[in-house]
Structures are given as C-alpha cells and as structure tokens.
Design an enzyme around this catalytic site. Structure first.
Site, PDB file in Angstrom:
ATOM      1  N   THR A 131      25.196  77.184  94.816  1.00 47.08           N
ATOM      2  CA  THR A 131      24.084  77.057  93.866  1.00 47.08           C
ATOM      3  C   THR A 131      24.618  76.798  92.465  1.00 47.08           C
ATOM      4  OG1 THR A 131      22.839  78.616  95.203  1.00 47.08           O
ATOM      5  CG2 THR A 131      22.030  78.205  92.986  1.00 47.08           C
ATOM      6  N   GLU A 153      12.618  67.548  88.612  1.00 52.56           N
ATOM      7  CA  GLU A 153      13.586  68.565  88.192  1.00 52.56           C
ATOM      8  C   GLU A 153      14.679  67.934  87.334  1.00 52.56           C
ATOM      9  OE1 GLU A 153      13.993  72.135  91.407  1.00 52.56           O
ATOM     10  OE2 GLU A 153      14.508  70.156  92.150  1.00 52.56           O
ATOM     11  N   GLU A 185       4.939  70.853  98.284  1.00 53.09           N
ATOM     12  CA  GLU A 185       5.520  70.862  96.941  1.00 53.09           C
ATOM     13  C   GLU A 185       5.922  69.451  96.519  1.00 53.09           C
ATOM     14  OE1 GLU A 185       8.488  73.957  96.495  1.00 53.09           O
ATOM     15  OE2 GLU A 185       9.494  72.781  94.954  1.00 53.09           O
ATOM     16  N   TRP A 205      14.493  77.632  84.276  1.00 54.41           N
ATOM     17  CA  TRP A 205      15.159  78.795  84.885  1.00 54.41           C
ATOM     18  C   TRP A 205      16.651  78.563  85.023  1.00 54.41           C
ATOM     19  CZ3 TRP A 205      16.797  77.848  90.081  1.00 54.41           C
ATOM     20  CH2 TRP A 205      16.224  76.720  90.685  1.00 54.41           C
TER      21      TRP A 205
END
Ligand SMILES: *[C@@H]1O[C@H](CO)[C@@H](O)[C@H](O)[C@H]1NC(C)=O
Ligand SMILES: *[C@@H]1O[C@H](CO)[C@@H](O)[C@H](O)[C@H]1NC(C)=O
Ligand SMILES: *[C@@H]1O[C@H](CO)[C@@H](O)[C@H](O)[C@H]1NC(C)=O
Ligand SMILES: *[C@@H]1O[C@H](CO)[C@@H](O)[C@H](O)[C@H]1NC(C)=O
Ligand SMILES: *[C@@H]1O[C@H](CO)[C@@H](O)[C@H](O)[C@H]1NC(C)=O
Length: 366
Positions: free
Chosen positions: A218, A121, A117, A207
């Site tokens: 988180t 971001e 990956e 998202w």
C-alpha cells in the site's frame, strides 16, 4: 499497479471506514430508501455547508472564494465530505485541485449502498496524472480496471473532471475531452454484472494511504509514506455540478439483485430539491449589497433621521425612568433598575418596530 482494495481498507481500518463502506447493503437485507437528488444543481463551496444536503463525515470543512479546502495538518487526519443525496445515473462535474505530496490520495467517488463505485483518484506523488476506476457490487478481486490519464498541474490548476453515467455507458471526461469509456456489456464489468448501476452518493476525500502501519504494498502504491513535516496538505473542491437523471423523492431496491432494473423510484420532490428551492434567508449585508448606490444614500439619510428619532426617544425614556426612579427612591421602593441587557433589548425592539413601520428598505428607491 493496483493493489487490493481490501488490503488498503484493512490498512486504513479505523480511518476510512466510510471511504468505501455501507451502512446497509440492500443486496443482503432490507434497507431504508435512499434520498434522491432528483434535479440538477451547481455548488461553488464558497460558503458554509448546507448540512441538509452535505455531511462532513470526517475532518473539517473550510471554504474560501475558490472553493472548499480539505486539509490534513497532522498524522492521523483524513477528510470525507459526503452528499446526503443519491443520484440514479447522471452527471458529476467536479472542478478539483489535488493535494500534492507522496502517500496522499485525493478522490472524487460515486458510491452506492451495495458498493458500486466510480472513482477519480489523484496520487499525491504525481501532479500530472489522475486515475479512473470502477467497482461493481464491491467486487475487488481484480485490480486491472484502473485507468491513468495525463493532466497538467493537477495540484495548482482546477480541471474539469466529469463523469457521465447511464445504464448503457460510463464515461470519464477531463476538460471537455473523453478519456475513458466503459460500456455496460464490457468484459471488465463482467458483461454488466459488475457495471455500476445503483443509486450513488457523491463523496470527496483526502486521505493518507502512505502510513507507517500500512502494508508495504500500500505504501509503495501511494508513492511512499506521507511526509508529515511538510504538512499541511490541501485538496480543493471548486465548482461542482451534479445532475440526477431521475427525478423523484427516494430510490429503493426492489429486490436483492442490485440491478438497475430493480430500483424503484418514489415520486415527489426530494428533500434536497425542497432545500435547494427554499428561498435563501438573506443576511442584512447581502440585502444591503443588493441595493443600488442611490438606495444606499437614501438609507443613510433615512437612518440619520431614524437615528435622531431613536436618540430622542431613548433620552426621553431615560429621563422618565430617572424621574420615576427618583420618585420611587423617595418612596423607598426602588425597583431593580433596568440592566444593560434590558436596555439593549429595548433599543433593539424599538429599532425593529421602527424598521417594520417604515417598511424596511422598500420606501427608498433610486
Ligand atoms: C461564490 O462564487 C460564485 C461564482 O463565482 C459567485 O457568484 C458567488 O457570489 C460567490 N458567493 C460567495 C458567498 O462568495
Ligand atoms: C468478481 O470479479 C472477478 C473478476 O473480475 C470474477 O471472476 C468473479 O466471478 C466476481 N465475483 C462475483 C461474486 O461476481
Ligand atoms: C506521472 O504521470 C504521468 C502521466 O500519466 C506519467 O507519464 C509519469 O510517468 C508519471 N510520473 C511518475 C513519477 O509516476
Ligand atoms: C466540463 O466538462 C463537461 C464534459 O465535457 C462539459 O459538459 C461541461 O460543460 C464542462 N464544464 C465547464 C464549466 O466547462
Ligand atoms: C416541487 O418542486 C417544484 C420546483 O421544482 C415546486 O414548484 C413545487 O411547488 C414543489 N412541490 C412541493 C409539493 O413542494
């Protein structure tokens, strides 16, 4: 600070299954080959999505003049656009405007079937920063690999975020300046073992990481809970250039190693290439726009004549039908009269044959 991706993924559970997931991991079992891009191409995303090439996996695709808009309106929504094609090393140049708002993450991700990956971001709480990251073979045991890079007004201005990726080096560029470089042999890439090196698809997503159900870690990472009462939130994908460093039809894993040396390339034109080379079926209005003004006038005159002919022809037809109708009435066996749809078909057929007869636009010129 970088939190465990597994925790984030667990938190997202139902949400973002495709965000970092794979249908089939070729280091574990036999998988179907990956369709290649096999060329270089630029998209503007100012038109409908070519579904042979792109897939809106989650959420909705909307386009405006400046690009694709990925929008979250209410709690529970997320968006994911994926390429159907894969590139085996290459360049991805994405012109993006991030979504602003705490708890949100906008991303441009290259991801392979065995979870290599490469990431860009944007955390919605900071519009002056973009983060870079990479993962090899889904190994997310450590989170010290992320980079943070300054970029001004990332939510209101397009910037050029370019990833350069080959078997020796991985680079992140912002507006023509290299902000980060990762050599294959770098320690953080486990001296190559966890260097991203298998064919990747390109994905774009917006998202909500800051969700009530998410672990506190988180939520903190995302800068807090998404403030849904300030929705909608929009990420914009403008121009995108993707260059595949290999040309071929498909890529497949020759063994379970997940190493770039094991990747096999099937020669031939890719599905994407054939689709991109396909002559665009132009709409009538585009054909019209392609003509010069002189031609437009020519067509108006032609159309006037054709129109007059059409009306004359149509009246004649009607008269005949009426006469026929009267006769048939008299004989007491009136057939079902032409209905409206039949009339319209008749008119359409007539116009089309006339159109062909006259060679479309060809006979009019400046
Ligand atoms: C999309 O944008 C490109 C580049 O600005 C432009 O050339 C093209 O005409 C646009 N297409 C549509 C359908 O608006
Ligand atoms: C995953 O990465 C960590 C640290 O980067 C490393 O210690 C570990 O051996 C890796 N695991 C595998 C399966 O490669
Ligand atoms: C936003 O990012 C910039 C650039 O990396 C950094 O200097 C700043 O401290 C960040 N602001 C917040 C609120 O995190
Ligand atoms: C975007 O950045 C890349 C890398 O520096 C560069 O090659 C490319 O030409 C840039 N694109 C535009 C439109 O300036
Ligand atoms: C393959 O693509 C090229 C253009 O890139 C085209 O000229 C050629 O006709 C294509 N071949 C086939 C078999 O479709």
């Amino acid at each position: 600070m970088f939190f465990s991706r597994i925790a984030i993924l667990a938190a997202l559970a139902g949400y973002a299954t495709a965000q970092t997931s794979t249908d089939c991991d070729p280091t574990k079992k036999d998988c179907p080959p990956d369709p290649a891009l096999g060329t270089e191409y630029s998209w503007n995303f100012n038109t409908t999505l070519d579904e042979k090439i792109w897939k809106m996996a989650t959420g909705t695709y909307e386009y405006e003049d400046d690009g694709a808009k990925f929008t979250l309106q209410k709690e529970g929504e997320s968006t994911l656009l994926q390429s159907n094609f894969y590139i085996f090393f290459g360049v991805v140049e994405a012109h993006v405007k991030m979504a602003k708002g705490q708890g949100l993450v906008s991303s441009v991700v290259l991801e392979s079937d065995d979870l290599d990956e490469i990431d860009w971001e944007w955390m919605g709480y900071n519009t002056s920063e973009v983060q870079s990251n990479f993962f090899g073979k889904g190994n997310d045991t450590t989170f010290d690999r992320g980079g943070k890079h300054h970029v001004a007004n990332a939510d209101t201005e397009f910037h050029n975020y370019t990833t350069y990726w080959d078997q020796d080096i991985l680079q992140w560029w912002i507006d023509g300046e290299m902000v980060r470089e990762l050599p294959y042999n770098d320690e953080s890439a486990l001296f190559g073992k966890n260097y991203p090196q298998t064919p990747c698809r390109v994905q774009f997503s917006l998202w909500p990481a800051g969700r009530k159900e998410a672990p506190q870690g988180t939520i903190d990472w995302a800068g807090g809970l998404v403030e849904w009462d300030t929705a909608p939130f929009t990420m914009t994908l403008g121009k995108l250039r993707v260059k595949d460093f290999h040309s071929g039809k498909e890529y497949s894993y020759g063994d379970r190693s997940g190493s770039w040396q094991s990747i096999e390339i099937l020669e031939g034109n890719s599905t994407a290439l054939n689709e991109l080379n396909k002559p665009e079926p132009k709409s009538l209005s585009e054909k019209w726009d392609d003509l010069g003004e002189g031609a437009h006038i020519g067509v108006y005159i032609g159309a006037g004549v054709a129109g007059a002919l059409a009306i004359a022809g149509f009246l004649f037809f009607c008269l005949r039908q009426r006469r026929k109708g009267r006769l048939e009435n008299a004989l007491g066996n009136n057939p079902v009269p032409l209905n409206r749809a039949e009339m319209e078909n008749f008119q359409k057929d007539w116009r089309q044959s006339e159109w062909k007869l006259n060679g479309g636009y060809q006979q009019v010129s400046n």
